[in-house]
Each structure stands twice: as C-alpha cells, then as structure tokens.
Design a protein around this motif. Sequence first.
Motif, PDB file in Angstrom:
ATOM      1  N   GLY A   1       8.772  14.204   2.150  1.00  0.00           N
ATOM      2  CA  GLY A   1       8.618  13.174   1.105  1.00  0.00           C
ATOM      3  C   GLY A   1       8.831  11.774   1.678  1.00  0.00           C
ATOM      4  N   ILE A   2       8.814  10.781   0.804  1.00  0.00           N
ATOM      5  CA  ILE A   2       8.905   9.391   1.274  1.00  0.00           C
ATOM      6  C   ILE A   2      10.199   8.787   0.746  1.00  0.00           C
ATOM      7  CG2 ILE A   2       7.659   7.190   1.399  1.00  0.00           C
ATOM      8  CD1 ILE A   2       5.207   8.827   0.276  1.00  0.00           C
TER       9      ILE A   2
ATOM     10  N   THR B   1      11.062   3.273   2.174  1.00  0.00           N
ATOM     11  CA  THR B   1       9.725   3.354   2.783  1.00  0.00           C
ATOM     12  C   THR B   1       8.646   3.097   1.718  1.00  0.00           C
ATOM     13  OG1 THR B   1      10.610   5.011   4.271  1.00  0.00           O
ATOM     14  CG2 THR B   1       8.228   4.827   4.186  1.00  0.00           C
TER      15      THR B   1
ATOM     16  N   PHE C   1       3.310  -0.963   9.106  1.00  0.00           N
ATOM     17  CA  PHE C   1       4.560  -0.308   8.714  1.00  0.00           C
ATOM     18  C   PHE C   1       4.429   1.184   9.005  1.00  0.00           C
ATOM     19  CE2 PHE C   1       7.121   2.203   5.876  1.00  0.00           C
ATOM     20  CZ  PHE C   1       8.378   1.627   6.081  1.00  0.00           C
ATOM     21  N   THR C   2       5.322   1.650   9.866  1.00  0.00           N
ATOM     22  CA  THR C   2       5.300   3.082  10.214  1.00  0.00           C
ATOM     23  C   THR C   2       6.708   3.576  10.490  1.00  0.00           C
ATOM     24  OG1 THR C   2       4.410   4.743  11.722  1.00  0.00           O
ATOM     25  CG2 THR C   2       4.844   2.585  12.656  1.00  0.00           C
ATOM     26  N   THR C   3       6.920   4.855  10.200  1.00  0.00           N
ATOM     27  CA  THR C   3       8.217   5.431  10.528  1.00  0.00           C
ATOM     28  C   THR C   3       8.056   6.414  11.688  1.00  0.00           C
ATOM     29  OG1 THR C   3       7.863   7.186   8.932  1.00  0.00           O
ATOM     30  CG2 THR C   3       9.097   5.272   8.154  1.00  0.00           C
ATOM     31  N   LYS C   4       6.826   6.436  12.194  1.00  0.00           N
ATOM     32  CA  LYS C   4       6.545   7.418  13.259  1.00  0.00           C
ATOM     33  C   LYS C   4       6.947   6.853  14.609  1.00  0.00           C
ATOM     34  CE  LYS C   4       2.932   9.309  10.396  1.00  0.00           C
ATOM     35  NZ  LYS C   4       1.520   9.249  10.078  1.00  0.00           N
TER      36      LYS C   4
ATOM     37  N   GLY D   1       1.948   6.520  15.496  1.00  0.00           N
ATOM     38  CA  GLY D   1       1.303   5.841  14.354  1.00  0.00           C
ATOM     39  C   GLY D   1       1.231   4.347  14.568  1.00  0.00           C
ATOM     40  N   LEU D   2       0.190   3.741  13.990  1.00  0.00           N
ATOM     41  CA  LEU D   2       0.024   2.285  14.095  1.00  0.00           C
ATOM     42  C   LEU D   2       0.539   1.574  12.837  1.00  0.00           C
ATOM     43  CD1 LEU D   2      -3.572   2.073  15.551  1.00  0.00           C
ATOM     44  CD2 LEU D   2      -1.479   1.340  16.683  1.00  0.00           C
TER      45      LEU D   2
ATOM     46  N   ALA E   1       5.483  14.572  -0.597  1.00  0.00           N
ATOM     47  CA  ALA E   1       4.834  13.324  -1.016  1.00  0.00           C
ATOM     48  C   ALA E   1       3.616  13.637  -1.885  1.00  0.00           C
ATOM     49  CB  ALA E   1       4.441  12.520   0.208  1.00  0.00           C
TER      50      ALA E   1
ATOM     51  N   ALA F   1       3.365  14.883   8.170  1.00  0.00           N
ATOM     52  CA  ALA F   1       4.612  15.167   7.456  1.00  0.00           C
ATOM     53  C   ALA F   1       4.940  16.656   7.459  1.00  0.00           C
ATOM     54  CB  ALA F   1       4.509  14.664   6.013  1.00  0.00           C
TER      55      ALA F   1
ATOM     56  N   PHE G   1       0.141  11.674  -3.387  1.00  0.00           N
ATOM     57  CA  PHE G   1      -0.713  10.477  -3.451  1.00  0.00           C
ATOM     58  C   PHE G   1      -1.768  10.689  -4.521  1.00  0.00           C
ATOM     59  CE2 PHE G   1       1.263   9.877   0.575  1.00  0.00           C
ATOM     60  CZ  PHE G   1       1.290   8.507   0.786  1.00  0.00           C
TER      61      PHE G   1
ATOM     62  N   LEU H   1      -1.269   1.415  10.145  1.00  0.00           N
ATOM     63  CA  LEU H   1      -2.408   0.758   9.512  1.00  0.00           C
ATOM     64  C   LEU H   1      -3.132   1.681   8.533  1.00  0.00           C
ATOM     65  CD1 LEU H   1      -4.029  -1.219  12.474  1.00  0.00           C
ATOM     66  CD2 LEU H   1      -2.863  -2.156  10.493  1.00  0.00           C
ATOM     67  N   GLY H   2      -2.870   2.994   8.632  1.00  0.00           N
ATOM     68  CA  GLY H   2      -3.602   3.976   7.824  1.00  0.00           C
ATOM     69  C   GLY H   2      -3.580   3.673   6.328  1.00  0.00           C
TER      70      GLY H   2
END
Length: 604
Positions: free
Chosen positions: A526-527, A531, A540-543, A548-549, A580, A496, A582, A551-552
């Motif tokens: 940010g997210i 998303t 689910f990825t926005t990359k 990106g897979l 963002a 990011a 976490f 899966l992270g």
Amino acid sequence: MREGQRRRVQRGLLGGLTLLIVASLWWVWHWQLTRETRDAIDHAESRLALYSSSLEGALQRFTYLPDLLARQPLVRNALSGDDTTPASRVNAHLARVAERSGAEAIYLMNDRGVTLAASNHDSPQSFVGHRYHYRPYFIEAMRGKQGEFFAVGSTTGRPGYFVSAPVYASGDAQRIIGALAVKISLESLQEDWRRADEKVLLSDANGVVILSSRPAWRFRRLGALDAAALETIRAQRQFVGNPLAPLGHRLADGSLLIGAAGVGERFFTQASPLGELGWTMHYLVPVRPLYASARNAVLASAAVWLALVLLGLWLRERQQRLRLRLREASIMREANERLEIRVAERTRELESAQAELVQAGKLAALGTMAAGIAHELNQPLAGIRTYAASGARLIERGRQSAAADNFQRIQTLSDRLATLIRQLKLFARKGGAREPVDLLARLDFVLELLGERLSRQDVALHLDLPDEASRPVWVAGDDIRLEQLLTNLLRNALDALREVDSPCLEIGVALEGERVVLTVTDNGPGIEAQTLKHLFDPFFTTKRVGDGLGLGLFISYGIVQDLDGRIRADNRPASQGGGAHFRVELPGLQGATPARPARKETLT
Ligand code: ADP
C-alpha cells in the motif's frame, strides 16, 4: 423640509380640516332644517286650504235653512198666538227637516227666547220650554239679522254651530215675532281630522279653540283673554263654565310649546283666517321630526366625513408604506451594487494573486524539474565518466577484459540516460490525438508486454471487464498515451508485489454513464500517508536509485488531465486485503467507430 416645519404644516392642515368639517356639518344642519321646515309649511298651507274649504262648505250648507224655514206659514202661525196650529205639527215638521238636512237640531223660539217647538222635542234633552234669550244668535235674529254662533249647548252639553233667522208676523213683514235656529254639529269634521292624524285647530274670534283633532286641546285659549271678553263669554254661556286654560305658550322662535317645558311638544303653527266669523284655522307642525331629520342629515354627513378621513388616513399610510418599501429597495440595491463591486475587486485581486501563484508554481516546478533532471543525468554521467577514465587506464595496462566490462557498464548507464530522455520527451508531447481507442485492446496489449513479469513474479491476475455486449470500450485519446498510462499503473503494482507472498493483481474496467472507469488494485504494502501527498509530483519515488525515476505517476497524471479525465490513488482497507488502489475515470465514446484498425506495436 425640516421636521418641525413639516409638523407645523400638518397641524395647520389638521386644524383647517376640522374647521371645514364643523362648518360643513353646521351648514348641513341649517340647510336640512330650513328645507324640512319649508316643506312642512308648504304642506301645512295646502292642508289648511283643504280643511278651511271643507269647513266653510259644511257651514254654508245650512246658512239658507233658518231663513227658509222662518218664512213657512206653519212656522209663522206657530208664533202668531192664535194657537190654531198645534205644536205637534211644527215639532214633527222641524224633526223631518232636521233629519233630511243633517242638522243636529232645529228649533223655534218666541220673542222672549223661549223654545216653542224643536226637532228634538221627543228626546230627553228636548229644547222645548228652554229659554235662549242670552244667546247672540237669538239677539241677532231679533234684530232682524242672521245670527251665527259657536257654543256648547246649554241643554245638551254638546258643542255646535248655531245659525238663526228672524220669524216675521204673517200680516206684518216688519214685526219680528220670534227666531228660528239650526244647530249644526261639527263633530264629524273633527273626527276626520283626528283620523288623518293631523294637528288641526279651529279658534274663534277670542282665540278659544272650538274644534281640535285632539280633544284635550279643545276649549283652551291660544292667547290672553281680557275681562270684557271673559264676561261676554260668561253671559252668553258660550262654553258652559269651561275654565278656558291656555293651550300653551309661544317661544322666542315663534313656535308653540304645549305642555311643560322639557316634556311638552313644540309646534310651528300655520294659521288661516276664515270668513266673517273671525275664526282661524291652525295647522300645527311638530318641531321634533324636523330637528330629527336635520340631526340625521348631520349624522349622515359626519359618517361621510369619517369615511373620507379614514380613506385619507389609509391612503397616507399606504403611501408611507410604499415610500418605505422603495427606500428599502433602493438601500438593498445600493448594498448589492456595493457588494458586486467588492466581489469584482476581490475577484480581480484573487485572479492576480492566482496568476502570481501559478507563475511562482511554474518557476518552482521548473526548478524542481531542473534539479531532478540534473540529479538524474548527473549520476549516470559521473558513472560514465569514471568508467570511461578507468577503462582507458585498463586498456593502457592491457587489461582488455576488465576494460570491456567497463564499456558494458557505460552502455547500461547510457541506456538509463536514454530511458530518462524518452520519458521526458513523452511528457513534453502534449495534446495528442483524441480519437476513439478501445481501452480493452490496449489493456490486452500491455498485459501481453508484461506477461513475462507476471509469470516470473507468479502474480494471480483478476480481470473484471464489461460483458461482450458492451465491447469494445471506446475512450477518447490515442494508443500511445493510453498504453503509457496502463503500463505505469501496472508496473508500479508489479513493483509493489515483489516481496509479497501470494501476489494478486485486480484490474477492472466498468462503464459508468458516459465515463469509463479503470481500477488497478494490488495486495502489496500500500501507500503511506506521507507518500500519498506527493504521489503525482515529478521525480518523487520511494524506490531504490536506479529502480525508479519518480516520473511514472507524474506523467500518468498529465495524460489523464489531457484526456479530460481524473485519477485518484488510495489504499484498499486491510479487511479487503489491503494494498494500493488506483482509479482512473476517462470520458467514454460509446457507439463510436474507430477511424483506423487498432495498432499493434510494442511499447518499450
Ligand atoms: P517510480 O515508479 O519511478 O518510483 P512513480 O511516479 O511511478 O515513480 O511512483 C511514485 C511512487 O509511488 C513510488 O516510488 C511508490 O512509492 C509509490 N507507488 C506507486 N504505485 C504504488 C503501488 N502500487 N504500491 C505502493 N506504492 C506505489
């Protein structure tokens, strides 16, 4: 029992109770009145006996006196006519005897009834010179008998009892020459009755009251007097013109009413005859106190009944209230039971619905996952197939270097497939060890791994860690999974921060009670809200494709769940720098000792 029937029974009981109360009150009235009357009559009889004997005693004291005096020579000589005895001597003698004996007067009459000597000769009401020939006691004495008579004194006006005896001539024991009489006053006796506050009467043979504890009742008649009796009384001047009005009149129940009806007094009379004189002693019992006592007894019984009735009503009321409460309680219980049954049914329904949903969710997740895996595998595989086919053609044409390039690309695509499979294997590896792991050591290790990227992207790193005293920070888990979690969060943050002017990464570890809190905050874009909803979904990825897979975070979520922790993602407010944020909470193991030395290995 039906309502109407119950009412009838209640009415019957009420009627019965009323009858019982009335009957019992009547009985109490009757019983009390009878008892009181009997007691009063018993009392009257004992008082009558006492007063009768005291009257008789008072009279008997004097009965011997006239005869005794009449036999004395002094008295005889005074009547003999020879006049040798001076009247003054006789007078003095009689006065002395009267004084000693307590008689009111003693006097001597000649054969014509004229008083020759008297004890009261020197008083203004002296009997001397008065003639008493009409008095029965004189007549009786002249007949040679003892005379007894009650009358109002014609000279003094004071009533008294007269006793007389004949006086015989000295030489001739058969010749009566006069009479000697003693007058006794009964006033003191009457006074005693009055002082005792008792209603006592003494009536003579004609029923005329001659003594009474109440002066107003004296010389009144108790019954009717016929003309002959009245004539005799008049002739004997017994009551000196007293009208002899009736004292009262008898009522139907035998009681005597004295005074006018309504305002007069009522008495029960108890009578006792006295000797030969024909006198009667009467004791009067007032009726009013007897009735008052009976009335009081009735009132007391009525009060008892009232108390009993009130007690009964109170008990009935209490029982009704109790019954109502029990009914309410049973209704409540039934309602509760029904509710519990419904809750149980509903819970069962929900459980089965949930089980169906879980099953459906599992199927959907499996479908999504299968589609994702198929998609992710398909692309590199298609690429490998294309590069392999074109590589083969290039070799056929002798273009070795171009073919080598193809092989290089095939290797890259194979690496990508290997990465994907490794991730999936990690995900499949559920339920690893739960042993104390120093989170700070794992963070150090991961930062070391990412050191090259941090410096390449020129990221400013801010660490906010517990002080030395609280270290190491133990959490329950295993090295691999914790490193994987940290790597995923930090890599996403670095991704990011790629396009950010002054990239900054903040990592915090804090102890909150039993839990260890890890926060990772960047100042990237940010997210987006959309998303955020799918952040932890698999694939689910926005990359960009290849970057990106998706899966992270899905895997991170699984790891945190596995370790009984919680993970949350949101955006830092723009005022604080945006980006963002976490937050991961993990169960701590403070005070734990590691079972083995910390691992030092590279996570790829
Ligand atoms: P991948 O990294 O393979 O896309 P992840 O599951 O790790 O898969 O992330 C899913 C998505 O979450 C990312 O594509 C990205 O859009 C978003 N994301 C994750 N971390 C951040 C972050 N720090 N800042 C912005 N977006 C993020």
